[in-house]
Design a protein around this motif. Sequence first.
Motif, PDB file in Angstrom:
ATOM      1  N   PRO A 178       0.811  -1.224   0.000  1.00 46.80           N
ATOM      2  CA  PRO A 178       0.000   0.000   0.000  1.00 46.80           C
ATOM      3  C   PRO A 178       0.841   1.270   0.000  1.00 46.80           C
ATOM      4  O   PRO A 178       0.537   2.224  -0.726  1.00 46.80           O
ATOM      5  N   ASP A 179       1.910   1.305   0.794  1.00 45.74           N
ATOM      6  CA  ASP A 179       2.745   2.504   0.836  1.00 45.74           C
ATOM      7  C   ASP A 179       3.429   2.752  -0.506  1.00 45.74           C
ATOM      8  O   ASP A 179       3.541   3.902  -0.953  1.00 45.74           O
ATOM      9  N   VAL A 201      -5.967 -10.056 -10.329  1.00 47.16           N
ATOM     10  CA  VAL A 201      -4.951  -9.694  -9.342  1.00 47.16           C
ATOM     11  C   VAL A 201      -5.058 -10.574  -8.102  1.00 47.16           C
ATOM     12  O   VAL A 201      -4.102 -10.695  -7.326  1.00 47.16           O
ATOM     13  N   LEU A 202      -6.215 -11.199  -7.908  1.00 45.81           N
ATOM     14  CA  LEU A 202      -6.436 -12.023  -6.723  1.00 45.81           C
ATOM     15  C   LEU A 202      -5.851 -13.424  -6.883  1.00 45.81           C
ATOM     16  O   LEU A 202      -5.776 -13.966  -7.990  1.00 45.81           O
ATOM     17  N   ASP A 203      -5.494 -13.990  -5.769  1.00 45.77           N
ATOM     18  CA  ASP A 203      -5.068 -15.388  -5.778  1.00 45.77           C
ATOM     19  C   ASP A 203      -6.282 -16.282  -6.053  1.00 45.77           C
ATOM     20  O   ASP A 203      -7.386 -15.985  -5.575  1.00 45.77           O
ATOM     21  N   ALA A 221      -8.098  -8.851   1.677  1.00 40.65           N
ATOM     22  CA  ALA A 221      -7.685  -7.733   2.525  1.00 40.65           C
ATOM     23  C   ALA A 221      -6.625  -6.885   1.831  1.00 40.65           C
ATOM     24  O   ALA A 221      -6.648  -5.649   1.915  1.00 40.65           O
ATOM     25  N   ALA A 222      -5.697  -7.541   1.138  1.00 40.30           N
ATOM     26  CA  ALA A 222      -4.642  -6.803   0.442  1.00 40.30           C
ATOM     27  C   ALA A 222      -5.214  -5.983  -0.712  1.00 40.30           C
ATOM     28  O   ALA A 222      -4.765  -4.866  -0.973  1.00 40.30           O
ATOM     29  N   GLN A 228      -7.561   1.441  -1.129  1.00 40.07           N
ATOM     30  CA  GLN A 228      -7.482   2.550  -0.177  1.00 40.07           C
ATOM     31  C   GLN A 228      -6.218   3.373  -0.396  1.00 40.07           C
ATOM     32  O   GLN A 228      -6.245   4.605  -0.320  1.00 40.07           O
ATOM     33  N   ALA A 229      -5.106   2.704  -0.709  1.00 37.53           N
ATOM     34  CA  ALA A 229      -3.850   3.413  -0.945  1.00 37.53           C
ATOM     35  C   ALA A 229      -3.927   4.254  -2.216  1.00 37.53           C
ATOM     36  O   ALA A 229      -3.445   5.395  -2.260  1.00 37.53           O
TER      37      ALA A 229
END
Length: 272
Positions: A178-179, A201-203, A221-222, A228-229
């Motif tokens: 995220p950062d 992009v998801l597993d 969650a990721a 959000q990032a």
Amino acid sequence: MQFLVVGQWQGSASSRAMRLGDGAQAVAADLPRAATTVVDVPAGAGDRLETAVARYTSVRSVAERVAEEVGVASEPVLVVGGDGSSMLGATVLVRPGTAFVRIAGSSGYRALNRAQPVAAETAVLRLLVDRPDDLFPDLPVVDPAAVVVAGIRGTEDAELAALDRIGITHLDVDAATPDALDTAVTATGADAVFVHVDLDVLDPSEVDGLLEPVPFGLDAAALVAQIQAATRGRRLVGAALTGFAPVDPERAVDDLGVILRAVGALTTASRA
């Protein structure tokens, strides 16, 4: 937020592409009806018309319809696809000062070659930033310096080199914290953002209904943290969520929890 349901399958190269329409409808069933519009998709495959894009006429037709709907929307729009090129028409929202963030397992930057047409979703980013003028003449050409791609994995070296040459920032799935994503979007200088989430992009352990599952992707969650990032401190002008292709309705229900978390994160960002 307003929702456009775009069950386009013609931009996919998969033999299972027809599932994409079912996926879009499955997500639509959980969206607020009063804020949801279904965009008609041609029944036929379409013709490439000697372009470098397979099924070009259908893809362009849908792009024009999406652009029309977006143009009259009074709120930020979330395109619910469909294949990854279903969101092409929504890029009329990507104006100067707006970053385009693609959160996806694939780069979408395949080369365009008339002698060997490609599926639109495999070249969707190329179509946005570096396309022949006659392909989608009514859509803006996006500045490569305003583009950030995050979450890619298994990408061919030639595609990565092409991204570097044109100046597109890309973060592979391990580097896309995220950062790091926030920093990359900040570096574009944009104060607004359009976010395209492709579910590849998801597993595969997170979502069963992926056309081409590739291991070692993000968990739910990721993905929410990435959204959000990308939107942190920036105005969300629009978004897209594409690539849901459930095998059957029962298994679609099993996947919707993860998908609706992403929808919720985008909806929340649009209100900030």
